[in-house]
Enzyme design. Sequence first.
Site, mmCIF file in Angstrom:
data_model
loop_
_atom_site.group_PDB
_atom_site.id
_atom_site.type_symbol
_atom_site.label_atom_id
_atom_site.label_comp_id
_atom_site.label_asym_id
_atom_site.label_seq_id
_atom_site.Cartn_x
_atom_site.Cartn_y
_atom_site.Cartn_z
ATOM 1 N N ASP A 10 0.860 -1.183 0.000
ATOM 2 C CA ASP A 10 0.000 0.000 0.000
ATOM 3 C C ASP A 10 0.900 1.238 0.000
ATOM 4 O OD1 ASP A 10 -2.064 1.766 0.143
ATOM 5 O OD2 ASP A 10 -2.744 1.199 2.140
ATOM 6 N N ASP A 106 -2.250 2.426 -6.711
ATOM 7 C CA ASP A 106 -1.204 2.473 -5.677
ATOM 8 C C ASP A 106 -1.279 1.298 -4.707
ATOM 9 O OD1 ASP A 106 -3.568 3.173 -4.452
ATOM 10 O OD2 ASP A 106 -2.694 4.765 -3.227
ATOM 11 N N GLU A 107 -1.800 0.180 -5.159
ATOM 12 C CA GLU A 107 -2.059 -0.927 -4.232
ATOM 13 C C GLU A 107 -1.967 -2.256 -4.974
ATOM 14 O OE1 GLU A 107 -5.784 -2.105 -1.253
ATOM 15 O OE2 GLU A 107 -5.905 -0.371 -2.579
#
EC number: 2.7.7.7
Length: 413
Positions: A10, A106-107
């Site tokens: 994350d 973003d993960e």
Amino acid sequence: MAGRVIFHIDMNSFYASVEQAHDPTLKGKALAIAGNPKERKGIIVTCSYEARAHGIYTTMQVHEAKKKYPGLLLMPPNFDRYREASRQMFEILRTYTDAVEPVSIDEAYMDVTELSTDKHPVKIAEELQQRILKELDLPCSIGISPNKFLAKTASDMKKPLGITILRKRDIQRILWPRDVIEMHGIGESTAKKLNSLKLFNIGDLANAPEGLIKEKMGKNGVRLQERARGEDTREVNPDSIYDRKSVGTSTTLPFDETDLESLQKIFRTLSAKVAARLHAKNLAGPTISIQTRSAEWKNRTRSVTLNNTVWKEPDIMLQAWQLFETHWNGEPLRLVGVTVSNVVDKGDMTEQLSLFNFEEHAKDEPILDLVAKLENRFGKGSVSRGIPYHQTKHDAQTSLSKDFLSDHERKKR
């Protein structure tokens, strides 16, 4: 399954961190990424940890954030910059394993089970975290667990630059005392329903009678109870990002809208956009949903599921507008949206024949008969409906594929 080692990566305050990496003079400053206040999109998208120290948080309205901390720096989003940073981040992840499942820009999840036979998972996580920090100047947190749910939960426990291990044997001590609203996958409405059943913390949900959960909460409740017990058998699937289940769009209105005629025009525009995206992907779906957000920030969703799939603008608009007229109470609205869900490829779908569409299908019968004969000779799938000559590759790109999906195209091996 018990022997799996799953990472959840994350990125920390991703948009703000990318801006700080791009312009080092922004480091250490209270920075927020926000939309355009003049278009009523003045909401904090994300903010740096320095801004959070002043009480600023995501979804906060810009004018409230500036009032809370006048020194807050505001920047509009630069999605091309974020997309490039995301691409580089995923490139680093894939140098470790192909078992990388993108979740968002973003993960990601990673299955590092095989790697862990030669190196301790914490060592792998430390190396990965430092590489992303050194090569991209971006911080991330990593959760390490035997399944995806626990890994996701673990990555939230320490930010920024955290590495957290969460084992199943630890959930009674760490997770169960927490309120249900803190559990990943539970929102306000679900939490209220659980509270009405006298289930207030995650341990209550985990230990509740299974029959009660199934009766009152359905399949989703059963799944949540399994998660509360630390059970999750989902595989890390690198291709899951392509399994789109819905196509939709929404718009934030310039001012609180109450005029029915204006709202109808907005719904028609949204329906046309959804239809264009469905056409570009050759998709159709039976479920039409509308989303509204009132001036008081009350979110509502209403949906209808049809016997047949839809993909054309008039059909989407008809159902969306009927839903809106049925359920709108006249309150001023600041956001509206339209979505078609449970989508499938139009080439794979079947349609229920009725008196109303039989004639249309009858016209296609000679063509379908010819197609069947050709497929018998040359193989199934050898013949398909043509793509309109004016549909170029550019036309087929939706905003989502442009911003994210195209960076994760399947690579031929």
